[in-house]
Design a protein around this motif. Sequence first.
Motif, PDB file in Angstrom:
ATOM      1  N   ALA A  53       0.697  -1.133  -0.088  1.00  0.00           N
ATOM      2  CA  ALA A  53       0.164   0.037  -0.042  1.00  0.00           C
ATOM      3  C   ALA A  53       0.659   1.185   0.266  1.00  0.00           C
ATOM      4  O   ALA A  53       0.226   2.403  -0.012  1.00  0.00           O
ATOM      5  CB  ALA A  53      -0.958  -0.073   1.263  1.00  0.00           C
ATOM      6  N   HIS A  54       2.293   1.280   0.237  1.00  0.00           N
ATOM      7  CA  HIS A  54       2.972   2.499   0.182  1.00  0.00           C
ATOM      8  C   HIS A  54       3.324   2.716  -1.164  1.00  0.00           C
ATOM      9  O   HIS A  54       3.887   1.985  -2.036  1.00  0.00           O
ATOM     10  CB  HIS A  54       4.321   1.974   0.967  1.00  0.00           C
ATOM     11  N   PRO A  55       2.948   4.089  -1.545  1.00  0.00           N
ATOM     12  CA  PRO A  55       3.000   4.360  -3.088  1.00  0.00           C
ATOM     13  C   PRO A  55       4.272   4.401  -3.720  1.00  0.00           C
ATOM     14  O   PRO A  55       4.425   4.461  -4.779  1.00  0.00           O
ATOM     15  CB  PRO A  55       2.065   5.650  -2.953  1.00  0.00           C
ATOM     16  N   ASP A  56       5.092   4.865  -2.467  1.00  0.00           N
ATOM     17  CA  ASP A  56       6.633   5.235  -3.121  1.00  0.00           C
ATOM     18  C   ASP A  56       7.677   3.746  -3.234  1.00  0.00           C
ATOM     19  O   ASP A  56       8.441   4.168  -3.476  1.00  0.00           O
ATOM     20  CB  ASP A  56       7.178   6.261  -2.323  1.00  0.00           C
ATOM     21  N   TYR A  57       6.949   2.691  -2.690  1.00  0.00           N
ATOM     22  CA  TYR A  57       7.924   1.552  -2.798  1.00  0.00           C
ATOM     23  C   TYR A  57       8.090   1.460  -4.213  1.00  0.00           C
ATOM     24  O   TYR A  57       7.324   1.394  -5.173  1.00  0.00           O
ATOM     25  CB  TYR A  57       6.931   0.448  -2.206  1.00  0.00           C
ATOM     26  N   LEU A  58       9.203   0.935  -4.703  1.00  0.00           N
ATOM     27  CA  LEU A  58       9.638   0.683  -6.051  1.00  0.00           C
ATOM     28  C   LEU A  58       9.129  -0.625  -6.432  1.00  0.00           C
ATOM     29  O   LEU A  58       8.678  -0.439  -7.756  1.00  0.00           O
ATOM     30  CB  LEU A  58      11.245   0.630  -6.055  1.00  0.00           C
ATOM     31  N   SER A  59       8.769  -1.529  -5.440  1.00  0.00           N
ATOM     32  CA  SER A  59       7.886  -2.676  -5.951  1.00  0.00           C
ATOM     33  C   SER A  59       6.661  -2.252  -6.353  1.00  0.00           C
ATOM     34  O   SER A  59       5.814  -3.115  -7.415  1.00  0.00           O
ATOM     35  CB  SER A  59       7.980  -3.684  -4.769  1.00  0.00           C
ATOM     36  N   THR A  60       5.901  -1.273  -5.432  1.00  0.00           N
ATOM     37  CA  THR A  60       4.455  -0.916  -5.935  1.00  0.00           C
ATOM     38  C   THR A  60       4.560  -0.343  -7.189  1.00  0.00           C
ATOM     39  O   THR A  60       3.659  -0.495  -8.190  1.00  0.00           O
ATOM     40  CB  THR A  60       3.955   0.252  -4.783  1.00  0.00           C
ATOM     41  N   ARG A  61       5.390   0.591  -7.365  1.00  0.00           N
ATOM     42  CA  ARG A  61       5.526   1.440  -8.665  1.00  0.00           C
ATOM     43  C   ARG A  61       5.755   0.372  -9.968  1.00  0.00           C
ATOM     44  O   ARG A  61       5.021   0.607 -10.996  1.00  0.00           O
ATOM     45  CB  ARG A  61       6.582   2.438  -8.496  1.00  0.00           C
ATOM     46  N   PHE A  62       6.606  -0.593  -9.615  1.00  0.00           N
ATOM     47  CA  PHE A  62       6.800  -1.394 -10.816  1.00  0.00           C
ATOM     48  C   PHE A  62       5.451  -2.169 -11.099  1.00  0.00           C
ATOM     49  O   PHE A  62       5.229  -2.607 -12.278  1.00  0.00           O
ATOM     50  CB  PHE A  62       7.942  -2.294 -10.407  1.00  0.00           C
ATOM     51  N   GLY A  63       4.888  -2.728  -9.930  1.00  0.00           N
ATOM     52  CA  GLY A  63       3.432  -3.249 -10.236  1.00  0.00           C
ATOM     53  C   GLY A  63       2.646  -2.580 -11.248  1.00  0.00           C
ATOM     54  O   GLY A  63       1.932  -3.190 -12.152  1.00  0.00           O
ATOM     55  N   TYR A  64       2.486  -1.372 -10.842  1.00  0.00           N
ATOM     56  CA  TYR A  64       1.505  -0.209 -11.504  1.00  0.00           C
ATOM     57  C   TYR A  64       2.215  -0.344 -13.024  1.00  0.00           C
ATOM     58  O   TYR A  64       1.233  -0.335 -14.016  1.00  0.00           O
ATOM     59  CB  TYR A  64       1.376   0.933 -10.905  1.00  0.00           C
ATOM     60  N   GLU A  65       3.311  -0.340 -13.066  1.00  0.00           N
ATOM     61  CA  GLU A  65       4.087   0.132 -14.373  1.00  0.00           C
ATOM     62  C   GLU A  65       3.632  -1.509 -15.464  1.00  0.00           C
ATOM     63  O   GLU A  65       3.486  -1.261 -16.468  1.00  0.00           O
ATOM     64  CB  GLU A  65       5.408   0.155 -14.449  1.00  0.00           C
ATOM     65  N   ILE A  66       3.747  -2.416 -15.053  1.00  0.00           N
ATOM     66  CA  ILE A  66       3.726  -3.749 -15.750  1.00  0.00           C
ATOM     67  C   ILE A  66       2.394  -4.089 -15.672  1.00  0.00           C
ATOM     68  O   ILE A  66       1.902  -5.327 -16.685  1.00  0.00           O
ATOM     69  CB  ILE A  66       4.644  -4.960 -15.244  1.00  0.00           C
ATOM     70  N   ALA A  67       1.374  -3.646 -14.998  1.00  0.00           N
ATOM     71  CA  ALA A  67       0.061  -4.010 -14.975  1.00  0.00           C
ATOM     72  C   ALA A  67      -0.620  -3.948 -16.376  1.00  0.00           C
ATOM     73  O   ALA A  67      -1.532  -4.837 -16.789  1.00  0.00           O
ATOM     74  CB  ALA A  67      -0.856  -3.266 -13.907  1.00  0.00           C
ATOM     75  N   LYS A  68      -0.646  -2.990 -17.116  1.00  0.00           N
ATOM     76  CA  LYS A  68      -1.131  -2.904 -18.508  1.00  0.00           C
ATOM     77  C   LYS A  68      -2.588  -2.989 -18.374  1.00  0.00           C
ATOM     78  O   LYS A  68      -2.896  -3.956 -19.270  1.00  0.00           O
ATOM     79  CB  LYS A  68      -0.401  -3.430 -19.238  1.00  0.00           C
ATOM     80  N   GLY A  69      -3.212  -2.425 -17.847  1.00  0.00           N
ATOM     81  CA  GLY A  69      -4.960  -2.735 -17.645  1.00  0.00           C
ATOM     82  C   GLY A  69      -5.154  -3.797 -16.748  1.00  0.00           C
ATOM     83  O   GLY A  69      -6.458  -3.709 -16.606  1.00  0.00           O
ATOM     84  N   ARG A  70      -4.216  -4.640 -16.268  1.00  0.00           N
ATOM     85  CA  ARG A  70      -4.990  -5.799 -15.311  1.00  0.00           C
ATOM     86  C   ARG A  70      -4.973  -5.004 -13.979  1.00  0.00           C
ATOM     87  O   ARG A  70      -4.454  -4.015 -13.557  1.00  0.00           O
ATOM     88  CB  ARG A  70      -3.828  -6.801 -15.309  1.00  0.00           C
ATOM     89  N   PRO A  71      -5.995  -5.325 -13.379  1.00  0.00           N
ATOM     90  CA  PRO A  71      -6.315  -4.973 -12.135  1.00  0.00           C
ATOM     91  C   PRO A  71      -5.102  -4.916 -11.002  1.00  0.00           C
ATOM     92  O   PRO A  71      -4.495  -6.009 -11.127  1.00  0.00           O
ATOM     93  CB  PRO A  71      -7.425  -5.903 -11.508  1.00  0.00           C
ATOM     94  N   VAL A  72      -4.747  -3.990  -9.918  1.00  0.00           N
ATOM     95  CA  VAL A  72      -3.903  -3.979  -8.929  1.00  0.00           C
ATOM     96  C   VAL A  72      -4.376  -3.741  -7.747  1.00  0.00           C
ATOM     97  O   VAL A  72      -5.482  -2.780  -7.804  1.00  0.00           O
ATOM     98  CB  VAL A  72      -3.078  -2.683  -9.421  1.00  0.00           C
ATOM     99  N   THR A  73      -4.341  -4.483  -7.032  1.00  0.00           N
ATOM    100  CA  THR A  73      -4.693  -4.363  -5.450  1.00  0.00           C
ATOM    101  C   THR A  73      -3.519  -4.002  -4.415  1.00  0.00           C
ATOM    102  O   THR A  73      -2.760  -4.465  -4.524  1.00  0.00           O
ATOM    103  CB  THR A  73      -5.480  -5.657  -4.940  1.00  0.00           C
ATOM    104  N   GLU A  74      -3.749  -3.036  -3.763  1.00  0.00           N
ATOM    105  CA  GLU A  74      -2.828  -2.734  -2.613  1.00  0.00           C
ATOM    106  C   GLU A  74      -3.190  -3.195  -1.399  1.00  0.00           C
ATOM    107  O   GLU A  74      -4.345  -3.220  -0.941  1.00  0.00           O
ATOM    108  CB  GLU A  74      -2.854  -1.184  -2.479  1.00  0.00           C
ATOM    109  N   VAL A  75      -2.220  -3.683  -0.672  1.00  0.00           N
ATOM    110  CA  VAL A  75      -2.462  -4.558   0.692  1.00  0.00           C
ATOM    111  C   VAL A  75      -1.600  -3.961   1.710  1.00  0.00           C
ATOM    112  O   VAL A  75      -0.493  -3.719   1.445  1.00  0.00           O
ATOM    113  CB  VAL A  75      -2.027  -6.148   0.456  1.00  0.00           C
ATOM    114  N   GLN A  76      -2.043  -3.481   2.964  1.00  0.00           N
ATOM    115  CA  GLN A  76      -1.378  -3.052   4.057  1.00  0.00           C
ATOM    116  C   GLN A  76      -0.281  -3.929   4.110  1.00  0.00           C
ATOM    117  O   GLN A  76      -0.370  -5.195   4.541  1.00  0.00           O
ATOM    118  CB  GLN A  76      -2.450  -2.831   4.900  1.00  0.00           C
ATOM    119  N   HIS A  77       0.800  -3.528   4.694  1.00  0.00           N
ATOM    120  CA  HIS A  77       2.107  -4.269   4.856  1.00  0.00           C
ATOM    121  C   HIS A  77       2.127  -4.959   6.150  1.00  0.00           C
ATOM    122  O   HIS A  77       2.427  -6.276   5.910  1.00  0.00           O
ATOM    123  CB  HIS A  77       3.264  -3.044   5.388  1.00  0.00           C
TER     124      HIS A  77
END
Length: 773
Positions: A459-483
Amino acid sequence: MLALSLIIRGQVQGVGFRPTVWRLARECGLTGDVKNTGEGVEVRVWGEMAERFEAILKANLPGLARIDSIARHSLSGAAPQSFEIVNSQEGSVTQLAVTPDMATCPDCLDEIRDPFDRRYRYPFNNCTNCGPRFTIVQSGPYDRARTTMAPFVMCEDCAGEFANPADRRFHAQPVACPHCGPTVWVEDLKSGARVEADDSPRLLADLILAGHIVAIRGLGGVHLACDATNAKTVEALRMRKRRKAKAFAMMARDLKVIGRYVAISTVETAVLTSPAAPILLLYGQGETLPEAVAPGLSRLGFMLPHTPLYHLTFEHLDQPLIMTSGNISGHPQCTTNQEIRDKLSAIADFALMHDREIANRIDDSVVAVDLGEARILRRARGYAPQAITLPDDFPQDPCILAMGSELKNTFCFTQKGQAILSQHMGDLEDAATNEEQRHNLALFSALFHHHAEHLIVDAHPDYLSTRFGYEIAKGRPVTEVQHHHAHIASCMAENGVRLADGPILGLALDGSGLGDDGTIWGGEVLLADYQGYQRLAHLKPVPLPGGAAAVREPWRNAYAHVVSSMGWPQFADRFAGLDLEERFGAQPLATLDAMMRKGINAPLSSSCGRLFDAAAALCGVAWGRQSFEGEAAMLFEAAIDRQCLKVEERAAYPFVIRAGTPLQLDPAPALEAMLEDRLKGASSGLLSARFHLGLAEALARLTLILAHQQRINIVALSGGCFQNATLFALLHDRLANAGLHILSHSKVPCNDGGLSLGQAAIGVARSLNVMGG
């Protein structure tokens, strides 16, 4: 005639499973066949012994095999005339046939030690029961043409072994010998010249004994090695590698050598000698090693040789060697010969190189035995990419990709009721580690034929893993989960907690994770299931003056807790006899006060990790910049006077549980009592022991209150602070003695290395809502 089909799932591909089935079936007088399928391995048997064959197979598994489930079906039709191994059709096998890399088996060791064997002293000897797997595979399906063994054409003898179902090298893709396989040599890294030698491993050992630092191109990367008993050389390695204080791992020839320096239990012996052959953390006992090996720590990391090359190198070495990652600290280890020349020539004097490429970098795994059970702290060589079976009521369908955390990153795939964790990749702040994550995502997708339908991120928007997930999603759903929800779900999943089992209590203690309220969490008690959670209690939040700087510098947390608990004037008056007032006075306190007062770059944090930093600084074992994550807390635990842990409960420092929703655990009285003891001249060992006792007692009391309120008797312990063996044992014992059922980690790390499993489990559970389940 009885006829059965057995669909077998587990670690049953690439481990000699099919030839074992072939041999056992023939011994039982059965006919039929065995083949790899998309579901695992299918065995079809006809004959009088068919009904008993499942039990016979389970009792005679090859060493690396593991059966998770067997589905039985009756068959009809005429019985075949014999029992055969059937080749799978191209593209039909979607389950990974690559096991983790495994340590050299006894049979292969015997061969390299036998002067009359054709593989005598061959550094790359292997068979179906051991050797490289994951580190050599380049794409799927797993066969020699798609590995880094492809350039080495098997000689007639090796090809005969490879094709013979009765041979232990049947379909062992890395099979080779001195006539057709990879070779090794030693280079002088200063001159770039090869050093001529009839026996390169023996030459390497001689160079190490002469005081040199060497680079060794091994299985999944490069090690830097030197004599661990030579203080001058160990110090030189620290200086050249720029590794100020983090402990070095060691390798020794056998248990006898290791036992000269540490205590080894029966369980620890089993871990050291297992096919995974990890680094094992052991308490020092007996002969001493230079302080520079593991500065200030009570546990030493040892492993045994896990390849023929290392066995041959250690043959005549009676002392342990430092065996640390071949890199500049903070960067991924090197894997190629050219990287050794380009990046390690300023560190190592010589290098042992070879001509088999490393397709996939993988670090040594790290394990500790606590409360009598092996617990993985870094999951890599020997364990990854072995799948973890999700609880039995999880849906089989959703293909989830969970991206993990920023630090100690792993990612996780789910497919057909299995969770496949990547190996430990490290901290994504490093550009090379970032690139490694991308490489491994592509590789795993190909090997598993995995096409993620849904991505899960922190759920941390600045984690590089989070950013990368959104980058490669390409229209697929993305769910944020609390750490911290992911931490608890990870512990639940590896312990088989089912979707239908309902919520449990979870203690998540770590350094940091973004909370729902925008503050930094890290000392949490949650009521959680896979679908969601409720925050029932937490450590009292205090500011982090300087934000990220407070994570690196323990004194900042100490000052924040001083101001929060009693205020600076009272502290300066009560504890003027300590050196702390002077040390604090040398810092920009006015700036910190303004930051905390205005809430500028000083976020509130309930982190247990930062509390340990504060205690370590106030105790006197850590103060300035930490050279690696968790250093202050590790030094604080290592300082414990173990005799003090055995005294009665009144030795525990007092923590206060404050009413509210959620409840708060306030450490202020404990820190004040610790300062009073220090003012009286008490040792840091006593201070640390009393603090650990107090925190464990308070957490147990808090958990029992909540367990009674919620009518729950299951508690999960997760988060990096449970790498602290003392806190873990003290808290576990108190909760267990009170009648609670405790879930803890063993298969995946309690730290962020296991976070992706929890994210994936939550993603699969929440997919039921989408599917109407």
